[in-house]
Write an enzyme that holds these catalytic residues in place. Structure first.
Site, PDB file in Angstrom:
ATOM      1  CE  LYS A   1      -2.180  -1.294   4.117  1.00  0.00           C
ATOM      2  NZ  LYS A   1      -1.330  -3.175   4.182  1.00  0.00           N
TER       3      LYS A   1
ATOM      4  NE  ARG B   1      -5.193  -0.993   9.903  1.00  0.00           N
ATOM      5  CZ  ARG B   1      -4.036  -0.843   9.262  1.00  0.00           C
ATOM      6  NH1 ARG B   1      -3.949   0.282   8.563  1.00  0.00           N
ATOM      7  NH2 ARG B   1      -2.478  -1.765   8.918  1.00  0.00           N
TER       8      ARG B   1
ATOM      9  NE  ARG C   1       7.466  -2.535   6.176  1.00  0.00           N
ATOM     10  CZ  ARG C   1       6.608  -2.424   6.012  1.00  0.00           C
ATOM     11  NH1 ARG C   1       4.995  -1.779   5.431  1.00  0.00           N
ATOM     12  NH2 ARG C   1       5.876  -2.944   7.079  1.00  0.00           N
TER      13      ARG C   1
ATOM     14  NE  ARG D   1       5.894  -0.531  10.464  1.00  0.00           N
ATOM     15  CZ  ARG D   1       4.577  -0.212   9.009  1.00  0.00           C
ATOM     16  NH1 ARG D   1       4.713   0.448   7.979  1.00  0.00           N
ATOM     17  NH2 ARG D   1       3.504  -0.937  10.354  1.00  0.00           N
TER      18      ARG D   1
ATOM     19  NE  ARG E   1       2.302  -5.071  10.685  1.00  0.00           N
ATOM     20  CZ  ARG E   1       3.563  -5.174  10.929  1.00  0.00           C
ATOM     21  NH1 ARG E   1       4.541  -4.772  10.531  1.00  0.00           N
ATOM     22  NH2 ARG E   1       3.243  -4.393   9.573  1.00  0.00           N
TER      23      ARG E   1
HETATM   24  P1  AP5 Z   1       4.996  -1.449   1.486  1.00  0.00           P
HETATM   25  O1  AP5 Z   1       4.212  -0.491   0.111  1.00  0.00           O
HETATM   26  O2  AP5 Z   1       5.475  -0.991   2.956  1.00  0.00           O
HETATM   27  O3  AP5 Z   1       3.668  -2.313   2.541  1.00  0.00           O
HETATM   28  P2  AP5 Z   1       1.888  -1.741   3.082  1.00  0.00           P
HETATM   29  O4  AP5 Z   1       1.064  -2.478   2.379  1.00  0.00           O
HETATM   30  O5  AP5 Z   1       2.372  -0.451   3.216  1.00  0.00           O
HETATM   31  O6  AP5 Z   1       2.617  -2.806   4.807  1.00  0.00           O
HETATM   32  P3  AP5 Z   1       2.176  -2.044   6.157  1.00  0.00           P
HETATM   33  O7  AP5 Z   1       3.046  -2.818   6.636  1.00  0.00           O
HETATM   34  O8  AP5 Z   1       2.843  -0.130   5.784  1.00  0.00           O
HETATM   35  O9  AP5 Z   1       1.209  -2.015   6.475  1.00  0.00           O
HETATM   36  P4  AP5 Z   1       0.543  -2.332   7.512  1.00  0.00           P
HETATM   37  O10 AP5 Z   1      -0.828  -2.032   6.984  1.00  0.00           O
HETATM   38  O11 AP5 Z   1       0.641  -2.978   8.652  1.00  0.00           O
HETATM   39  O12 AP5 Z   1       1.181  -0.342   8.386  1.00  0.00           O
HETATM   40  P5  AP5 Z   1       0.781   0.722   9.057  1.00  0.00           P
HETATM   41  O13 AP5 Z   1       1.257   1.985   8.654  1.00  0.00           O
HETATM   42  O14 AP5 Z   1      -0.546   0.694   7.645  1.00  0.00           O
HETATM   43  O15 AP5 Z   1       5.652  -3.045   1.205  1.00  0.00           O
HETATM   44  C1  AP5 Z   1       5.665  -3.476   1.821  1.00  0.00           C
HETATM   45  C2  AP5 Z   1       7.529  -3.990   1.943  1.00  0.00           C
HETATM   46  O16 AP5 Z   1       7.028  -4.586   0.730  1.00  0.00           O
HETATM   47  C3  AP5 Z   1       8.415  -2.982   1.221  1.00  0.00           C
HETATM   48  O17 AP5 Z   1       9.225  -3.027   1.717  1.00  0.00           O
HETATM   49  C4  AP5 Z   1       8.695  -2.547  -0.290  1.00  0.00           C
HETATM   50  O18 AP5 Z   1       9.857  -2.501  -0.562  1.00  0.00           O
HETATM   51  C5  AP5 Z   1       7.880  -4.444  -0.742  1.00  0.00           C
HETATM   52  N1  AP5 Z   1       7.163  -4.861  -1.617  1.00  0.00           N
HETATM   53  C6  AP5 Z   1       5.848  -3.634  -1.718  1.00  0.00           C
HETATM   54  N2  AP5 Z   1       5.148  -3.655  -3.322  1.00  0.00           N
HETATM   55  C7  AP5 Z   1       6.136  -5.061  -3.587  1.00  0.00           C
HETATM   56  C8  AP5 Z   1       6.521  -6.076  -5.191  1.00  0.00           C
HETATM   57  N3  AP5 Z   1       5.056  -5.845  -5.685  1.00  0.00           N
HETATM   58  N4  AP5 Z   1       6.872  -6.923  -4.459  1.00  0.00           N
HETATM   59  C9  AP5 Z   1       7.994  -7.400  -4.195  1.00  0.00           C
HETATM   60  N5  AP5 Z   1       8.191  -6.791  -3.130  1.00  0.00           N
HETATM   61  C10 AP5 Z   1       7.472  -5.789  -2.979  1.00  0.00           C
HETATM   62  O19 AP5 Z   1      -0.087   0.835  10.247  1.00  0.00           O
HETATM   63  C11 AP5 Z   1       0.935  -0.508  11.343  1.00  0.00           C
HETATM   64  C12 AP5 Z   1       0.129   0.339  12.375  1.00  0.00           C
HETATM   65  O20 AP5 Z   1      -0.326   1.145  12.883  1.00  0.00           O
HETATM   66  C13 AP5 Z   1      -1.229  -0.714  12.478  1.00  0.00           C
HETATM   67  O21 AP5 Z   1      -0.640  -2.167  12.587  1.00  0.00           O
HETATM   68  C14 AP5 Z   1      -2.113  -0.479  14.000  1.00  0.00           C
HETATM   69  O22 AP5 Z   1      -1.959  -0.427  14.608  1.00  0.00           O
HETATM   70  C15 AP5 Z   1      -2.005   0.955  14.174  1.00  0.00           C
HETATM   71  N6  AP5 Z   1      -2.970   2.313  12.501  1.00  0.00           N
HETATM   72  C16 AP5 Z   1      -2.782   2.188  10.726  1.00  0.00           C
HETATM   73  N7  AP5 Z   1      -3.748   2.452  10.785  1.00  0.00           N
HETATM   74  C17 AP5 Z   1      -4.786   2.746  11.196  1.00  0.00           C
HETATM   75  C18 AP5 Z   1      -5.937   2.528  11.916  1.00  0.00           C
HETATM   76  N8  AP5 Z   1      -6.587   3.176   9.848  1.00  0.00           N
HETATM   77  N9  AP5 Z   1      -6.669   1.985  12.415  1.00  0.00           N
HETATM   78  C19 AP5 Z   1      -5.954   1.487  13.715  1.00  0.00           C
HETATM   79  N10 AP5 Z   1      -5.501   1.445  13.801  1.00  0.00           N
HETATM   80  C20 AP5 Z   1      -4.548   1.559  12.753  1.00  0.00           C
END
Ligand code: AP5
Length: 241
Positions: free
Chosen positions: A29, A104, A150, A184, A195
């Site tokens: 994402k 979410r 990552r 991270r 997660r």
């Molecule tokens: P990346 O693009 O970083 O993936 P992502 O989907 O953004 O993954 P996240 O781990 O950031 O998602 P998340 O939803 O757990 O975290 P968030 O910060 O929202 O890609 C991942 C890796 O893969 C990278 O190394 C990239 O290079 C590689 N990659 C990407 N595409 C690729 C491809 N096509 N091929 C090969 N490699 C590839 O949330 C974190 C925490 O915050 C949550 O756990 C929660 O506690 C809180 N939180 C956030 N939003 C909310 C909400 N709305 N409500 C409640 N709590 C929330």
């Protein structure tokens, strides 16, 4: 190794989206949101990044969120929606925005519908504002590799992956000279499963809701980055046409 897409900032569309990127942790994402931002000139609004900024600054919100995030659980709907409301009021969101990691939960999806219906606050956008909801689907084992591999640059925010998109020099950012890459806090093995469970239990029903209302566009996120990007750009441009 996947090639970087060269961005062509702002392809001339007036208003874009809003765009909702759904998908499990590690689906790509954040990676795709940055590419959409560069091409269409609309901001990436990542609730995860906003929460991490609050944790780093030690705000009340950050203090409330820190332990929850470290356990891999979701921060409360009220806190997240209040934080997001403040962000979406900023002038850079007027032409559109990319929601990365929101909604979410069912409650967050309801909040977003109300917002886009102008029932929460007037964000001065023209009325046609149903979101383009894209879900990135990725195989479980691939997700694990992506999350554990990552790294990101604390200076410029660029995301790398030691398996799929390594920097030129081991653990050092290609752009911000000499900056050491970091992992991270919630990318530790013991936090990844909670997660993924939170996604399955609380976020999958959100995708089901969008699917039932005919608004969900699934994309195979298991493809190389550039192919995923090309497909997303086509979806956005078809939607705007
Ligand atoms: P990346 O693009 O970083 O993936 P992502 O989907 O953004 O993954 P996240 O781990 O950031 O998602 P998340 O939803 O757990 O975290 P968030 O910060 O929202 O890609 C991942 C890796 O893969 C990278 O190394 C990239 O290079 C590689 N990659 C990407 N595409 C690729 C491809 N096509 N091929 C090969 N490699 C590839 O949330 C974190 C925490 O915050 C949550 O756990 C929660 O506690 C809180 N939180 C956030 N939003 C909310 C909400 N709305 N409500 C409640 N709590 C929330």
């Amino acid at each position: 190794m996947a090639q970087e897409t060269s961005p062509s900032t702002d392809v001339g569309l007036q208003d874009v989206g809003p765009i909702v990127l759904l998908g499990p942790p590690g689906a790509g994402k954040g990676t795709q949101a940055k590419r959409i931002m560069e091409r269409y000139g609309i901001p990436q609004v990542s609730t995860g990044d906003l929460l991490r900024e609050n944790v780093a600054r030690g705000t009340d919100l950050g203090l409330a969120a820190k332990a929850v995030m470290a356990r891999g659980e979701l921060v409360s709907d009220d806190l997240v929606c209040e934080m997001l409301q403040e962000r979406l009021k900023q002038p850079d969101c007027k032409r559109g925005y990319i929601l990365d990691g929101f909604p979410r939960t069912a409650a967050q999806a309801g909040w977003l519908d109300a917002l886009l219906d102008h029932k929460l606050f007037d964000n001065s956008r023209p009325t046609r504002a149903w979101p383009i909801v894209i879900r990135l689907d990725v195989d479980y084992n691939q997700l694990l590799l992506r999350i554990t591999g990552r790294r990101s640059c604390p200076t410029c925010g660029r995301i790398y992956n030691v398996h799929f998109q390594p920097p030129r020099v081991d653990e050092v950012c290609d752009l911000a000279h000499g900056t050491k890459l970091v992992a991270r806090n919630d990318d530790r093995l013991e936090v990844i499963q909670p997660r993924l469970t939170a996604y399955d239990e609380q976020t999958r029903p959100v995708a089901d809701y969008y699917e039932r209302t005919g608004r969900l566009i699934p994309v195979n996120g298991d493809q190389p980055m550039d192919e995923v990007t090309a497909q997303i750009f086509r979806i956005i441009e078809d939607h705007q046409a």
